[in-house]
Enzyme design. Structure first.
Site, PDB file in Angstrom:
ATOM      1  N   LYS A 172     -10.004  -5.035  -4.499  1.00  0.00           N
ATOM      2  CA  LYS A 172      -9.807  -4.380  -5.785  1.00  0.00           C
ATOM      3  C   LYS A 172     -10.567  -5.211  -6.809  1.00  0.00           C
ATOM      4  O   LYS A 172     -10.164  -6.336  -7.153  1.00  0.00           O
ATOM      5  CB  LYS A 172      -8.311  -4.324  -6.137  1.00  0.00           C
ATOM      6  CG  LYS A 172      -8.063  -3.718  -7.510  1.00  0.00           C
ATOM      7  CD  LYS A 172      -6.599  -3.787  -7.905  1.00  0.00           C
ATOM      8  CE  LYS A 172      -6.463  -3.477  -9.384  1.00  0.00           C
ATOM      9  NZ  LYS A 172      -5.082  -3.653  -9.878  1.00  0.00           N
ATOM     10  N   GLY A 200      -0.223  -2.642 -17.618  1.00  0.00           N
ATOM     11  CA  GLY A 200       1.089  -3.087 -18.064  1.00  0.00           C
ATOM     12  C   GLY A 200       1.647  -2.335 -19.251  1.00  0.00           C
ATOM     13  O   GLY A 200       2.749  -2.635 -19.710  1.00  0.00           O
ATOM     14  N   ALA A 240      -3.330   1.360 -13.109  1.00  0.00           N
ATOM     15  CA  ALA A 240      -2.972   0.753 -14.387  1.00  0.00           C
ATOM     16  C   ALA A 240      -2.437   1.748 -15.414  1.00  0.00           C
ATOM     17  O   ALA A 240      -2.941   2.855 -15.562  1.00  0.00           O
ATOM     18  CB  ALA A 240      -4.167   0.032 -15.021  1.00  0.00           C
ATOM     19  N   GLY A 241      -1.384   1.310 -16.090  1.00  0.00           N
ATOM     20  CA  GLY A 241      -0.871   2.040 -17.235  1.00  0.00           C
ATOM     21  C   GLY A 241       0.235   3.036 -16.942  1.00  0.00           C
ATOM     22  O   GLY A 241       0.785   3.622 -17.868  1.00  0.00           O
ATOM     23  N   ASN A 270       2.433  -1.421 -10.584  1.00  0.00           N
ATOM     24  CA  ASN A 270       3.164  -2.658 -10.337  1.00  0.00           C
ATOM     25  C   ASN A 270       4.316  -2.797 -11.327  1.00  0.00           C
ATOM     26  O   ASN A 270       5.484  -2.722 -10.979  1.00  0.00           O
ATOM     27  CB  ASN A 270       2.194  -3.848 -10.438  1.00  0.00           C
ATOM     28  CG  ASN A 270       2.795  -5.158  -9.936  1.00  0.00           C
ATOM     29  OD1 ASN A 270       2.093  -6.002  -9.410  1.00  0.00           O
ATOM     30  ND2 ASN A 270       4.095  -5.364 -10.059  1.00  0.00           N
ATOM     31  N   THR A 271       3.949  -2.947 -12.615  1.00  0.00           N
ATOM     32  CA  THR A 271       4.962  -3.272 -13.613  1.00  0.00           C
ATOM     33  C   THR A 271       6.050  -2.202 -13.716  1.00  0.00           C
ATOM     34  O   THR A 271       7.232  -2.531 -13.895  1.00  0.00           O
ATOM     35  CB  THR A 271       4.284  -3.460 -14.993  1.00  0.00           C
ATOM     36  OG1 THR A 271       3.147  -4.300 -14.817  1.00  0.00           O
ATOM     37  CG2 THR A 271       5.223  -4.107 -15.977  1.00  0.00           C
TER      38      THR A 271
END
Lengths: 65, 253
Positions: free
Chosen positions: B93, B154, B181-182, B203-204
């Site tokens: 990645k 994040g 992301a996001g 992830n977050t």
């Protein structure tokens, strides 16, 4: 010889990278290495000689996103 | 069916391994969601790396190492080379960060690193934006997967630029795309898959949920729903109402 290992000044007596890793306590550890910003494959550590002032990075797995 | 460098995933969900309250909670999130890909990183060895390596290996999933935190092509290339040896995969990645606040990719460094890594046999998953010119350059470099952002890393804002993402999806029909992301909610993931994206990476949104394992399962369900919807051919939208109950045969009352 004085080198920088993961950003910290260290004094080592060995000169070959594989021996330096043993001296630093990573003899058995699974790590990836870079010397002065360049990747050093595990198979090339025995033939890689360090010099005074070299910057060594010793990395291992970490959480990531 | 688009795959990821020859790998078809049973569930279009890639899950990060960072920011969980504990390693046990991270394992539970993977177990409960059945996410088939885990993103991992390389950092300076301080003693914890060996145990983490054993744990992620034990998850039995595909590992996708990242170059998170790299701000130049050179840094990213060296990190990728180290990751390939460490994790034993050609997958990378590729992140080349251009701005500290937005964590927006540096498009110039990204293309430079992608060219070098593709030529060196890597299977590159570039973290990119919805920019079609950049996407074209990455495809020319040899990338067969793109990872456009939904919103800044994040942030949890979801899909910030629907028009741009829809255009990007349509412009490269052969290229597998992962929204990376996001994403903050399972509905964001479902929306991405409904639009024809091939997977999501997050992830977050899971790790910082009050109950990460349950949230991971919620994302897994949303991913299944979104992928099934995309494969089922969603209806077109129209501006005016159209009765779903037939008008013919209605009584005169």
């Amino acid at each position: 010889m004085k080198i920088e290992v993961n950003g910290e000044a260290r004094e080592v007596t060995a000169t070959r990278l594989n021996a330096v890793l043993v001296e630093l306590g990573w003899g058995e550890a699974k790590v990836a290495t870079a010397l002065n910003g360049n990747f050093v494959p595990a198979g090339a550590r025995g033939a890689t000689t360090l010099s005074d002032g070299d910057q060594l990075e010793v990395l291992s797995a970490m959480q990531g996103g | 069916m688009r795959d990821f460098y020859g790998i078809s995933l049973p569930l279009p969900l890639m899950l990060g391994t960072a920011r969980y309250p504990s390693p046990a909670v991270m394992e539970a999130a993977f177990r409960q969601s059945a996410a088939p890909v885990a993103t991992v990183s390389l950092r300076r060895e301080q003693g914890a790396g060996q145990a983490f390596w054993d744990m992620v290996r034990g998850l039995g999933v595909h590992l996708l190492p990242n170059t998170a935190g790299c701000h130049s092509a050179r840094e990213a290339i060296t990190t990728a080379q180290m990751a390939r040896e460490y994790f034993g995969t050609n997958w990378i990645k590729l992140e080349v960060i251009g701005h500290a606040d937005t964590l927006q990719p540096d498009p110039f460094g990204l293309v430079e690193a992608a060219e070098a890594l593709c030529a060196d046999g890597f299977e590159v998953f570039p973290y990119t934006t919805e920019d079609q010119v950049l996407a074209g350059r990455l495809v020319d470099a040899g990338c067969r997967v793109l990872m456009p952002w939904g919103a800044p890393i994040g942030s949890g804002l979801g899909l910030n630029n629907l028009h741009g993402l829809r255009s990007l999806r349509a412009a490269f029909p052969e290229v597998a795309m992962v929204i990376d992301a996001g994403l903050g909610l399972p509905s964001h993931a479902a929306q991405a898959l409904e639009m024809g994206f091939d997977a999501v990476l997050l992830n977050t949104a899971v790790a910082e949920a009050r109950n990460p394992a349950a949230m991971a399962e919620a994302f897994a369900l949303a991913c299944r729903a979104g992928a099934l919807a995309a494969a089922s051919g969603p209806m077109g939208q129209r501006d005016m109402a159209m009765p779903s109950t037939p008008v013919i045969g209605k009584a005169w009352l």
